[in-house]
Design a protein around this motif. Sequence first.
Motif, PDB file in Angstrom:
ATOM      1  N   VAL A   1       0.815  -1.223   0.000  1.00 13.47           N
ATOM      2  CA  VAL A   1       0.000   0.000   0.000  1.00 13.47           C
ATOM      3  C   VAL A   1       0.846   1.268   0.000  1.00 13.47           C
ATOM      4  CG1 VAL A   1      -2.024  -1.090   1.030  1.00 13.47           C
ATOM      5  CG2 VAL A   1      -0.320   0.003   2.521  1.00 13.47           C
ATOM      6  N   SER A   2       2.154   1.125   0.005  1.00 10.15           N
ATOM      7  CA  SER A   2       3.060   2.279  -0.004  1.00 10.15           C
ATOM      8  C   SER A   2       3.487   2.563  -1.436  1.00 10.15           C
ATOM      9  CB  SER A   2       4.264   1.994   0.894  1.00 10.15           C
ATOM     10  OG  SER A   2       3.833   1.733   2.203  1.00 10.15           O
ATOM     11  N   VAL A   3       2.510   2.906  -2.254  1.00  5.41           N
ATOM     12  CA  VAL A   3       2.719   2.991  -3.704  1.00  5.41           C
ATOM     13  C   VAL A   3       3.586   4.170  -4.124  1.00  5.41           C
ATOM     14  CG1 VAL A   3       0.593   1.734  -4.208  1.00  5.41           C
ATOM     15  CG2 VAL A   3       0.544   4.231  -4.095  1.00  5.41           C
ATOM     16  N   PHE A   4       3.807   5.131  -3.237  1.00  8.03           N
ATOM     17  CA  PHE A   4       4.644   6.280  -3.562  1.00  8.03           C
ATOM     18  C   PHE A   4       6.020   6.183  -2.911  1.00  8.03           C
ATOM     19  CE2 PHE A   4       0.231   7.959  -3.838  1.00  8.03           C
ATOM     20  CZ  PHE A   4       0.204   8.088  -5.221  1.00  8.03           C
ATOM     21  N   GLY A   5       6.335   5.023  -2.322  1.00  5.48           N
ATOM     22  CA  GLY A   5       7.633   4.808  -1.712  1.00  5.48           C
ATOM     23  C   GLY A   5       7.763   5.315  -0.291  1.00  5.48           C
ATOM     24  N   LEU A   6       6.693   5.839   0.247  1.00  3.98           N
ATOM     25  CA  LEU A   6       6.677   6.321   1.625  1.00  3.98           C
ATOM     26  C   LEU A   6       5.480   5.720   2.343  1.00  3.98           C
ATOM     27  CD1 LEU A   6       7.484  10.046   0.855  1.00  3.98           C
ATOM     28  CD2 LEU A   6       9.029   8.422   1.963  1.00  3.98           C
ATOM     29  N   ILE A   7       5.502   5.760   3.659  1.00  3.39           N
ATOM     30  CA  ILE A   7       4.425   5.182   4.456  1.00  3.39           C
ATOM     31  C   ILE A   7       3.332   6.234   4.654  1.00  3.39           C
ATOM     32  CG2 ILE A   7       3.853   3.944   6.567  1.00  3.39           C
ATOM     33  CD1 ILE A   7       6.081   2.621   4.845  1.00  3.39           C
ATOM     34  N   ASN A   8       2.100   5.846   4.330  1.00  2.37           N
ATOM     35  CA  ASN A   8       0.945   6.725   4.470  1.00  2.37           C
ATOM     36  C   ASN A   8       0.462   6.732   5.915  1.00  2.37           C
ATOM     37  OD1 ASN A   8       0.920   6.802   1.584  1.00  2.37           O
ATOM     38  ND2 ASN A   8      -0.169   4.871   1.603  1.00  2.37           N
ATOM     39  N   GLU A   9      -0.334   7.736   6.233  1.00  2.00           N
ATOM     40  CA  GLU A   9      -0.959   7.773   7.553  1.00  2.00           C
ATOM     41  C   GLU A   9      -1.966   6.633   7.687  1.00  2.00           C
ATOM     42  OE1 GLU A   9      -3.366  10.917  10.325  1.00  2.00           O
ATOM     43  OE2 GLU A   9      -3.839  10.879   8.191  1.00  2.00           O
ATOM     44  N   SER A  10      -2.909   6.549   6.750  1.00  2.00           N
ATOM     45  CA  SER A  10      -3.902   5.481   6.796  1.00  2.00           C
ATOM     46  C   SER A  10      -4.302   5.106   5.376  1.00  2.00           C
ATOM     47  CB  SER A  10      -5.135   5.888   7.606  1.00  2.00           C
ATOM     48  OG  SER A  10      -5.922   6.838   6.908  1.00  2.00           O
ATOM     49  N   VAL A  11      -4.827   3.883   5.251  1.00  3.67           N
ATOM     50  CA  VAL A  11      -5.185   3.328   3.948  1.00  3.67           C
ATOM     51  C   VAL A  11      -6.577   2.727   4.026  1.00  3.67           C
ATOM     52  CG1 VAL A  11      -4.588   1.534   2.256  1.00  3.67           C
ATOM     53  CG2 VAL A  11      -2.774   2.815   3.395  1.00  3.67           C
TER      54      VAL A  11
ATOM     55  N   THR B   1      -4.854   8.715   3.571  1.00  2.00           N
ATOM     56  CA  THR B   1      -4.685  10.039   4.166  1.00  2.00           C
ATOM     57  C   THR B   1      -3.191  10.278   4.287  1.00  2.00           C
ATOM     58  OG1 THR B   1      -4.790   9.142   6.418  1.00  2.00           O
ATOM     59  CG2 THR B   1      -6.861   9.897   5.445  1.00  2.00           C
ATOM     60  N   ARG B   2      -2.773  11.495   4.132  1.00  2.00           N
ATOM     61  CA  ARG B   2      -1.366  11.914   4.165  1.00  2.00           C
ATOM     62  C   ARG B   2      -0.472  10.964   3.359  1.00  2.00           C
ATOM     63  NH1 ARG B   2       0.015  13.958  10.281  1.00  2.00           N
ATOM     64  NH2 ARG B   2      -2.147  14.091  10.921  1.00  2.00           N
ATOM     65  N   PRO B   3      -0.070  11.366   2.179  1.00  2.00           N
ATOM     66  CA  PRO B   3       0.746  10.499   1.334  1.00  2.00           C
ATOM     67  C   PRO B   3       2.101  10.156   1.949  1.00  2.00           C
ATOM     68  CG  PRO B   3       0.585  12.695   0.383  1.00  2.00           C
ATOM     69  CD  PRO B   3      -0.348  12.652   1.544  1.00  2.00           C
ATOM     70  N   TRP B   4       2.587  10.969   2.828  1.00  2.00           N
ATOM     71  CA  TRP B   4       3.740  10.597   3.627  1.00  2.00           C
ATOM     72  C   TRP B   4       3.460  11.085   5.036  1.00  2.00           C
ATOM     73  CZ3 TRP B   4       6.988  13.934   6.267  1.00  2.00           C
ATOM     74  CH2 TRP B   4       6.834  15.293   5.972  1.00  2.00           C
ATOM     75  N   PHE B   5       3.844  10.276   5.975  1.00  2.00           N
ATOM     76  CA  PHE B   5       3.547  10.554   7.373  1.00  2.00           C
ATOM     77  C   PHE B   5       4.840  10.308   8.145  1.00  2.00           C
ATOM     78  CE2 PHE B   5       0.929   9.057  11.249  1.00  2.00           C
ATOM     79  CZ  PHE B   5       0.759  10.346  11.719  1.00  2.00           C
ATOM     80  N   ALA B   6       5.508  11.365   8.553  1.00  2.00           N
ATOM     81  CA  ALA B   6       6.844  11.260   9.149  1.00  2.00           C
ATOM     82  C   ALA B   6       6.890  10.266  10.304  1.00  2.00           C
ATOM     83  CB  ALA B   6       7.327  12.636   9.604  1.00  2.00           C
ATOM     84  N   TRP B   7       5.876  10.256  11.111  1.00  2.00           N
ATOM     85  CA  TRP B   7       5.841   9.354  12.256  1.00  2.00           C
ATOM     86  C   TRP B   7       5.896   7.903  11.773  1.00  2.00           C
ATOM     87  CZ3 TRP B   7       1.257   9.653  16.244  1.00  2.00           C
ATOM     88  CH2 TRP B   7       1.545   8.875  17.361  1.00  2.00           C
ATOM     89  N   ALA B   8       5.050   7.548  10.811  1.00  2.00           N
ATOM     90  CA  ALA B   8       5.029   6.186  10.288  1.00  2.00           C
ATOM     91  C   ALA B   8       6.328   5.842   9.567  1.00  2.00           C
ATOM     92  CB  ALA B   8       3.834   5.999   9.358  1.00  2.00           C
ATOM     93  N   ASN B   9       6.893   6.795   8.846  1.00  2.00           N
ATOM     94  CA  ASN B   9       8.169   6.543   8.182  1.00  2.00           C
ATOM     95  C   ASN B   9       9.275   6.321   9.203  1.00  2.00           C
ATOM     96  OD1 ASN B   9       7.982   6.741   5.104  1.00  2.00           O
ATOM     97  ND2 ASN B   9       6.661   8.385   5.831  1.00  2.00           N
ATOM     98  N   SER B  10       9.215   7.001  10.335  1.00  2.00           N
ATOM     99  CA  SER B  10      10.193   6.784  11.403  1.00  2.00           C
ATOM    100  C   SER B  10      10.050   5.389  12.001  1.00  2.00           C
ATOM    101  CB  SER B  10      10.027   7.838  12.500  1.00  2.00           C
ATOM    102  OG  SER B  10      10.281   9.118  11.987  1.00  2.00           O
ATOM    103  N   VAL B  11       8.818   4.933  12.172  1.00  2.00           N
ATOM    104  CA  VAL B  11       8.600   3.576  12.680  1.00  2.00           C
ATOM    105  C   VAL B  11       9.105   2.554  11.655  1.00  2.00           C
ATOM    106  CG1 VAL B  11       6.878   1.890  13.449  1.00  2.00           C
ATOM    107  CG2 VAL B  11       6.695   4.276  14.174  1.00  2.00           C
ATOM    108  N   PHE B  12       8.908   2.827  10.369  1.00  2.00           N
ATOM    109  CA  PHE B  12       9.443   1.942   9.335  1.00  2.00           C
ATOM    110  C   PHE B  12      10.973   1.863   9.449  1.00  2.00           C
ATOM    111  CE2 PHE B  12      11.246   1.311   5.084  1.00  2.00           C
ATOM    112  CZ  PHE B  12      10.765   0.036   4.836  1.00  2.00           C
ATOM    113  N   ALA B  13      11.632   3.002   9.642  1.00  2.00           N
ATOM    114  CA  ALA B  13      13.084   3.004   9.806  1.00  2.00           C
ATOM    115  C   ALA B  13      13.490   2.182  11.025  1.00  2.00           C
ATOM    116  CB  ALA B  13      13.593   4.442   9.931  1.00  2.00           C
ATOM    117  N   GLU B  14      12.713   2.291  12.100  1.00  2.00           N
ATOM    118  CA  GLU B  14      12.992   1.475  13.289  1.00  2.00           C
ATOM    119  C   GLU B  14      12.878  -0.011  12.974  1.00  2.00           C
ATOM    120  OE1 GLU B  14      11.461   0.810  17.890  1.00  2.00           O
ATOM    121  OE2 GLU B  14      10.502   2.337  16.673  1.00  2.00           O
TER     122      GLU B  14
END
Length: 154
Positions: free
Chosen positions: A88-98, A113-126
């Motif tokens: 579901v991360s079709v733009f290469g970043l983690i969305n807020e919700s799908v 909602t939100r095509p990129w969501f810094a918080w979710a991208n940070s959790v992905f990095a973790e």
Amino acid sequence: MDDANIPSLLSLPLLGFIEQDDPIYLATRRKILSAKTNPYFLNGPKFSGIGGPHQGLKNAWPMSVLVQALTTDDEAEIIECLERVKNVSVFGLINESVNVETGVDVHSGDGMTRPWFAWANSVFAEVVLTLAEKRPGLIFGRKGRYVVGEGWIE
């Protein structure tokens, strides 16, 4: 119910409140990750995960699926969680919700909602850093030990 954010019941081991193999946590985790016992665990043909009252009963948060991956030792579950988020991360970043029914339209961006969501991208990095260190074979496809900042240790 449990919410998709951190802190949440699902994230308690990550926050140091309980061990992830504690029987009470494991029972709670099973209930959190079930649509039968958590009204905000959403299943659909395109996505599944925990949502919350602020996005309605059609949108689940990829961040909740990443937390699910971080709170299990089951490698098949970890891989399944990563695949769900990747799909579901079709733009290469983690969305807020799908939207669990429609997924995300790659052309219009509808269904999220939100095509990129810094918080979710940070959790992905973790997740990536944790897997690199604890289960490098899952993401690097090779055996051995990997230390973040040092690389492969023979």
